[in-house]
Design an enzyme around this catalytic site. Structure first.
Site, PDB file in Angstrom:
ATOM      1  N   ASN A  10      27.395   6.210  30.764  1.00 28.06           N
ATOM      2  CA  ASN A  10      27.608   7.616  31.120  1.00 28.06           C
ATOM      3  C   ASN A  10      28.793   8.091  30.291  1.00 28.06           C
ATOM      4  O   ASN A  10      29.929   7.720  30.562  1.00 28.06           O
ATOM      5  CB  ASN A  10      27.903   7.719  32.628  1.00 28.06           C
ATOM      6  CG  ASN A  10      28.306   9.133  33.029  1.00 28.06           C
ATOM      7  OD1 ASN A  10      28.169  10.068  32.236  1.00 28.06           O
ATOM      8  ND2 ASN A  10      28.811   9.273  34.248  1.00 28.06           N
ATOM      9  N   TRP A  11      28.485   8.897  29.288  1.00 19.99           N
ATOM     10  CA  TRP A  11      29.554   9.323  28.371  1.00 19.99           C
ATOM     11  C   TRP A  11      30.442  10.398  28.971  1.00 19.99           C
ATOM     12  O   TRP A  11      31.476  10.736  28.423  1.00 19.99           O
ATOM     13  CB  TRP A  11      28.935   9.807  27.043  1.00 19.99           C
ATOM     14  CG  TRP A  11      28.596   8.679  26.117  1.00 19.99           C
ATOM     15  CD1 TRP A  11      28.510   7.343  26.426  1.00 19.99           C
ATOM     16  CD2 TRP A  11      28.317   8.770  24.710  1.00 19.99           C
ATOM     17  NE1 TRP A  11      28.194   6.607  25.314  1.00 19.99           N
ATOM     18  CE2 TRP A  11      28.070   7.457  24.244  1.00 19.99           C
ATOM     19  CE3 TRP A  11      28.241   9.823  23.803  1.00 19.99           C
ATOM     20  CZ2 TRP A  11      27.757   7.182  22.902  1.00 19.99           C
ATOM     21  CZ3 TRP A  11      27.929   9.558  22.478  1.00 19.99           C
ATOM     22  CH2 TRP A  11      27.692   8.249  22.027  1.00 19.99           C
ATOM     23  N   LYS A  12      30.026  10.990  30.091  1.00 19.06           N
ATOM     24  CA  LYS A  12      30.813  12.064  30.733  1.00 19.06           C
ATOM     25  C   LYS A  12      31.080  13.175  29.701  1.00 19.06           C
ATOM     26  O   LYS A  12      30.222  13.421  28.861  1.00 19.06           O
ATOM     27  CB  LYS A  12      32.089  11.483  31.340  1.00 19.06           C
ATOM     28  CG  LYS A  12      31.771  10.263  32.232  1.00 19.06           C
ATOM     29  CD  LYS A  12      32.913   9.794  33.050  1.00 19.06           C
ATOM     30  CE  LYS A  12      32.462   8.618  33.928  1.00 19.06           C
ATOM     31  NZ  LYS A  12      33.485   8.160  34.853  1.00 19.06           N
ATOM     32  N   HIS A  93      26.874  12.465  40.803  1.00 21.44           N
ATOM     33  CA  HIS A  93      28.046  11.687  40.370  1.00 21.44           C
ATOM     34  C   HIS A  93      29.296  12.174  41.110  1.00 21.44           C
ATOM     35  O   HIS A  93      29.455  13.363  41.363  1.00 21.44           O
ATOM     36  CB  HIS A  93      28.239  11.812  38.857  1.00 21.44           C
ATOM     37  CG  HIS A  93      29.209  10.817  38.327  1.00 21.44           C
ATOM     38  ND1 HIS A  93      30.572  10.993  38.433  1.00 21.44           N
ATOM     39  CD2 HIS A  93      29.027   9.607  37.741  1.00 21.44           C
ATOM     40  CE1 HIS A  93      31.172   9.928  37.926  1.00 21.44           C
ATOM     41  NE2 HIS A  93      30.260   9.073  37.494  1.00 21.44           N
ATOM     42  N   GLU A  95      32.218  12.659  40.169  1.00 20.13           N
ATOM     43  CA  GLU A  95      33.030  13.672  39.479  1.00 20.13           C
ATOM     44  C   GLU A  95      32.452  15.062  39.686  1.00 20.13           C
ATOM     45  O   GLU A  95      33.185  16.042  39.767  1.00 20.13           O
ATOM     46  CB  GLU A  95      33.159  13.305  37.995  1.00 20.13           C
ATOM     47  CG  GLU A  95      34.128  12.146  37.821  1.00 20.13           C
ATOM     48  CD  GLU A  95      33.853  11.239  36.646  1.00 20.13           C
ATOM     49  OE1 GLU A  95      33.071  11.616  35.753  1.00 20.13           O
ATOM     50  OE2 GLU A  95      34.421  10.127  36.627  1.00 20.13           O
ATOM     51  N   GLU A 163      29.156   3.655  43.221  1.00 19.82           N
ATOM     52  CA  GLU A 163      30.375   3.785  42.424  1.00 19.82           C
ATOM     53  C   GLU A 163      31.528   4.168  43.345  1.00 19.82           C
ATOM     54  O   GLU A 163      31.696   5.361  43.651  1.00 19.82           O
ATOM     55  CB  GLU A 163      30.209   4.871  41.361  1.00 19.82           C
ATOM     56  CG  GLU A 163      29.102   4.621  40.365  1.00 19.82           C
ATOM     57  CD  GLU A 163      29.316   5.400  39.078  1.00 19.82           C
ATOM     58  OE1 GLU A 163      29.367   4.762  38.023  1.00 19.82           O
ATOM     59  OE2 GLU A 163      29.465   6.638  39.122  1.00 19.82           O
ATOM     60  N   GLY A 169      37.346   4.499  36.336  1.00 23.81           N
ATOM     61  CA  GLY A 169      38.364   4.772  35.327  1.00 23.81           C
ATOM     62  C   GLY A 169      39.742   4.224  35.657  1.00 23.81           C
ATOM     63  O   GLY A 169      40.727   4.592  35.015  1.00 23.81           O
ATOM     64  N   SER A 208      34.775   0.851  36.438  1.00 24.04           N
ATOM     65  CA  SER A 208      35.583  -0.091  35.658  1.00 24.04           C
ATOM     66  C   SER A 208      34.839  -1.361  35.272  1.00 24.04           C
ATOM     67  O   SER A 208      35.426  -2.451  35.228  1.00 24.04           O
ATOM     68  CB  SER A 208      36.887  -0.431  36.414  1.00 24.04           C
ATOM     69  OG  SER A 208      37.684   0.738  36.551  1.00 24.04           O
ATOM     70  N   GLY A 229      31.120   3.890  32.442  1.00 21.82           N
ATOM     71  CA  GLY A 229      31.722   5.073  31.841  1.00 21.82           C
ATOM     72  C   GLY A 229      32.449   4.718  30.552  1.00 21.82           C
ATOM     73  O   GLY A 229      31.853   4.607  29.484  1.00 21.82           O
ATOM     74  N   GLY A 230      33.759   4.513  30.663  1.00 18.02           N
ATOM     75  CA  GLY A 230      34.613   4.309  29.488  1.00 18.02           C
ATOM     76  C   GLY A 230      34.089   3.263  28.520  1.00 18.02           C
ATOM     77  O   GLY A 230      34.111   3.468  27.297  1.00 18.02           O
TER      78      GLY A 230
HETATM   79  P1  13P Z   1      34.238   3.864  34.333  1.00 16.79           P
HETATM   80  O1  13P Z   1      33.322   2.773  33.845  1.00 16.79           O
HETATM   81  O2  13P Z   1      34.980   4.544  33.225  1.00 16.79           O
HETATM   82  O3  13P Z   1      35.113   3.407  35.452  1.00 16.79           O
HETATM   83  O4  13P Z   1      33.279   5.021  34.937  1.00 16.79           O
HETATM   84  C1  13P Z   1      32.300   4.669  35.844  1.00 16.79           C
HETATM   85  C2  13P Z   1      31.447   5.858  36.059  1.00 16.79           C
HETATM   86  O5  13P Z   1      31.859   6.831  36.660  1.00 16.79           O
HETATM   87  C3  13P Z   1      30.088   5.822  35.490  1.00 16.79           C
HETATM   88  O6  13P Z   1      29.299   6.862  35.991  1.00 16.79           O
END
Ligand code: 13P
Length: 248
Positions: A10-12, A93, A95, A163, A169, A208, A229-230
């Site tokens: 997920n590149w956000k 999600h 966020e 999640e 993150g 993470s 994510g990251g």
């Molecule tokens: P991280 O892997 O950066 O913690 O993000 C997880 C996430 O929100 C994937 O949707």
């Protein structure tokens, strides 16, 4: 029932045309790992160029609107992302829940819209740190699942992602015991909602995930993959997670 592992990025709100280079290495690792499904959700503007660049890789959207079309300035429908080349959509999600005030009901409606347009769905759930500290993680996740999972969900098009918000993150993750425990509770809740189809629904862990912790997390019996994510932004960080899944 055997569930194929799914490693989804997920590149956000990250990435640009120049970053699509990273998808070449990710697609190559996916091709070398036929036992694992690999997917990457990218910002709306990158869906078409990403899908054209790496047609074998599952490219998806990070959100869709619940309506098919209409007066919703700034929003993007499931049909639109499908036309651009998306094959799946993330809904609910944390966020979007935090930034846009989305609810589990919104996630349910968005999942239904994605399904109408032939997309598969990754629907997210997860507690806040305060909820975990108050011993409410299980109840929060159960309630989110109850409100967001469509009636006819099954593994052919629906995936759940757990999640915990405090793990996103932050470099912090729950213990493997806690991850397995919540995933087992989530599957039991799915069983109450959709019966035996729950056995075919993949439940991803997100928060993470890295090349270092992926093998342990992915070994939990009710963990069917990762939402990353990251560490999905570069092939150097994402490929080790794909390889960890392939090695199981
Ligand atoms: P991280 O892997 O950066 O913690 O993000 C997880 C996430 O929100 C994937 O949707």
């Amino acid at each position: 029932m055997t569930r194929r592992k799914l490693v989804a990025g997920n590149w956000k709100m990250n990435g640009s045309l120049a970053c699509l280079d990273e998808l070449d290495g990710i697609a190559a690792a996916a091709a070398e790992s036929p036992g694992v499904d690999v997917a990457v959700a990218v910002p709306f503007t990158l869906i078409a160029p990403a899908a054209q660049r790496v047609p074998a890789l599952m490219i998806g959207a990070e959100d869709v609107h619940e309506a098919d079309s209409g007066a919703h300035t700034g929003c993007v429908s499931a049909g639109m992302v499908r036309e651009a080349g998306a094959r799946f959509a993330i809904v609910g999600h944390s966020e979007r829940r935090a930034d846009q005030g989305e609810t589990s009901h919104d996630a349910w409606a968005k999942a239904a819209a994605a399904r109408r347009h032939g997309l598969t769905v990754i629907a997210c759930c997860g507690e806040t740190e305060a909820e975990r500290n108050a011993d409410r993680a299980e109840r929060v996740v159960q309630a989110q699942i109850e409100k967001s999972v469509p009636d006819h969900a099954d593994g052919s098009w629906f995936t759940l992602a757990y999640e915990p918000r405090w793990a996103i993150g932050t470099g912090r993750t729950p213990t493997l015991e806690d991850i397995q425990s919540i995933h087992a509770i989530a599957r039991a809740k799915l069983r109450m909602l959709v019966g035996d189809a729950a056995d075919g629904i993949r439940i991803l862990y997100g928060g993470s995930v890295t090349g270092d912790n992926a093998a342990g997390i992915l070994s939990c019996p009710d963990v069917d993959g990762a939402l990353v994510g990251g560490a999905s932004l570069t092939a150097a960080k994402f490929v080790p997670i794909i390889r960890a899944a392939a090695a199981l």
